[in-house]
Design a protein around this motif. Structure first.
Motif, short mmCIF file in Angstrom:
data_model
loop_
_atom_site.label_atom_id
_atom_site.label_comp_id
_atom_site.label_asym_id
_atom_site.label_seq_id
_atom_site.Cartn_x
_atom_site.Cartn_y
_atom_site.Cartn_z
N SER A 80 0.75 -1.36 -0.39
CA SER A 80 0.11 -0.29 -0.11
C SER A 80 0.83 1.84 0.21
CB SER A 80 -1.34 -0.10 1.11
OG SER A 80 -1.68 1.01 1.39
N ASN A 104 2.53 1.55 -3.09
CA ASN A 104 1.15 2.23 -4.46
C ASN A 104 1.32 4.29 -4.23
OD1 ASN A 104 1.44 -0.28 -5.78
ND2 ASN A 104 -1.01 -0.85 -4.25
N SER A 105 0.86 4.29 -2.72
CA SER A 105 0.46 6.32 -2.96
C SER A 105 2.16 6.30 -3.18
CB SER A 105 0.13 5.64 -1.28
OG SER A 105 -0.40 4.79 -1.03
N ARG A 135 0.07 6.12 -6.68
CA ARG A 135 -1.50 5.13 -7.51
C ARG A 135 -1.96 4.56 -5.83
NH1 ARG A 135 1.52 4.72 -11.73
NH2 ARG A 135 0.64 5.33 -12.80
N GLU A 173 -5.08 4.00 -4.10
CA GLU A 173 -6.40 3.34 -5.10
C GLU A 173 -6.59 2.18 -5.54
OE1 GLU A 173 -5.34 5.99 -6.68
OE2 GLU A 173 -5.35 4.95 -8.70
N PRO A 231 -7.11 -1.47 -5.06
CA PRO A 231 -7.63 -2.62 -4.23
C PRO A 231 -6.59 -3.29 -4.14
CG PRO A 231 -8.92 -1.73 -6.52
CD PRO A 231 -7.64 -1.73 -6.71
N LEU A 261 -2.55 2.93 3.56
CA LEU A 261 -3.94 3.76 3.28
C LEU A 261 -4.33 1.80 3.75
CD1 LEU A 261 -4.33 5.94 0.65
CD2 LEU A 261 -4.33 6.55 2.92
N ASP A 262 -3.90 0.90 3.40
CA ASP A 262 -4.82 -0.59 3.74
C ASP A 262 -3.28 -1.31 4.30
OD1 ASP A 262 -6.05 -2.81 3.86
OD2 ASP A 262 -6.10 -2.99 1.48
#
Ligand SMILES: [Ca+2]
Length: 321
Positions: free
Chosen positions: A80, A83-84, A88, A90, A92, A118-119
């Motif tokens: 996560s 990706n941040s 990106r 968002e 999943p 975030l996740d």
């Protein structure tokens, strides 16, 4: 006499389209891709995530999801944060459920604690696969697997649910175009991703209903990348992954090569050669053996240019160039 301008433009467009068609790509076609990774025990998974973001930044790629096949409790947060960082947040993230392979990681926990993830838990990987695949156009999704085949085994064995009246194998056969799988050794051998969860590997290799292109152990083992990441900003989580894994000594590029093949269709002929068709025979002990057969829907990759050039390309993508 000169041809009217619009005739010449029409001719140029035709030539351009023919060139694109020869490379297996269509102008404006978006590649829809899912990355399934065991991000934890080696750093090339983090490298593969960076390469996928690097290619996506050039357009025409939609990253539908990333799935974690490792039981490492920090893998999802680490992914996560990557990706941040690459813009990106968002995307999943799915997480393996039930029985899973777990190894210690030199970097996932430190990356997970280096920023706000975030996740942190991920969604059930099979449910996420099914929810995302169901509405896609037929034969449209590319899956690139760079870890254990546990999630794909669970997906194939899944039953109908609120997302689709098709079972897992039917849903994959309908919606997936291609599986690119870093796993096995060619023409024969015993490789980590296959033998860590040999039961899943065997089932997926035997039962997967679409074309599979395998990127083997031998393809990436001598392409050492990641040394240059020490030049990057210290808050870069990819840099931290390679630093903690082995202090920027570099790692083989197994996972990045699979992503490079999967996510850059226009450059496949330039970067790779394809062996096959045939059948990859996956055995109970996690070993595999290649058999040429014109009826097969399996292929495996060789390099189409020098290891040095492919390595430079991967390093440049990881460096954000
Ligand atoms: Ca991996």
């Amino acid at each position: 006499m000169k041809a009217p301008v619009f005739c010449r433009i029409g001719f140029l467009i035709t030539v351009f389209c023919l060139l694109l068609a020869a490379n297996g790509a269509t102008a404006g076609e978006t590649l829809q891709i899912i990355l399934d990774t065991d991000i934890s025990s080696d750093a090339d998974d983090a490298g593969a995530v960076a390469v996928l973001h690097g290619l996506a930044a050039r357009g025409n790629i939609e990253i539908l999801a990333m799935m974690v096949s490792s039981g490492d409790p920090y893998s999802v947060s680490c992914l996560s944060i990557l990706n941040s960082y690459f813009g990106r947040p968002e995307i999943p993230i799915g997480k393996v459920s039930g029985r899973s392979v777990r190894h210690d990681s030199a970097y996932t926990q430190a990356v997970a604690l280096s920023a706000k993830a975030l996740d942190q838990t991920g969604q059930d990987a099979v449910a996420l696969y099914r929810r995302l695949l169901a509405p896609q156009p037929d034969q449209s999704v590319t899956i690139v697997s760079v870890g254990y085949l546990t999630n794909l085994n669970n997906l194939l064995r899944s039953g109908t649910d609120e997302y689709s009246a098709l079972n897992g194998k039917e849903l994959v056969g309908r919606k997936v175009k291609l599986l690119v799988c870093m796993g096995g050794k060619y023409p024969a051998g015993r490789e980590w991703n296959f033998y860590q969860d040999a039961r899943s590997s065997r089932y997926v290799v035997d039962q997967w209903p679409t074309r599979i292109v395998f990127a083997g152990f031998e393809l990436g083992k001598d392409i050492i990348t990641g040394k240059r990441l020490k030049e990057l900003a210290e808050n870069n989580p990819l840099r931290l992954s390679y630093q903690l894994h082995n202090a920027f000594l570099g790692r083989p590029s197994w996972d990045q090569l699979a992503v490079l093949y999967a996510a850059e269709p226009a450059a496949r002929d330039e970067n790779f050669v394809l062996f096959g068709p045939g059948f990859n025979i996956a055995r109970k002990d996690g070993s595999n053996q290649w058999e040429n057969d014109s009826r097969g829907n399996h292929f495996y990759l060789g390099l189409g240019q020098s290891a040095q050039r492919v390595g430079e390309r991967i390093d440049n993508l990881m460096m954000g160039k």
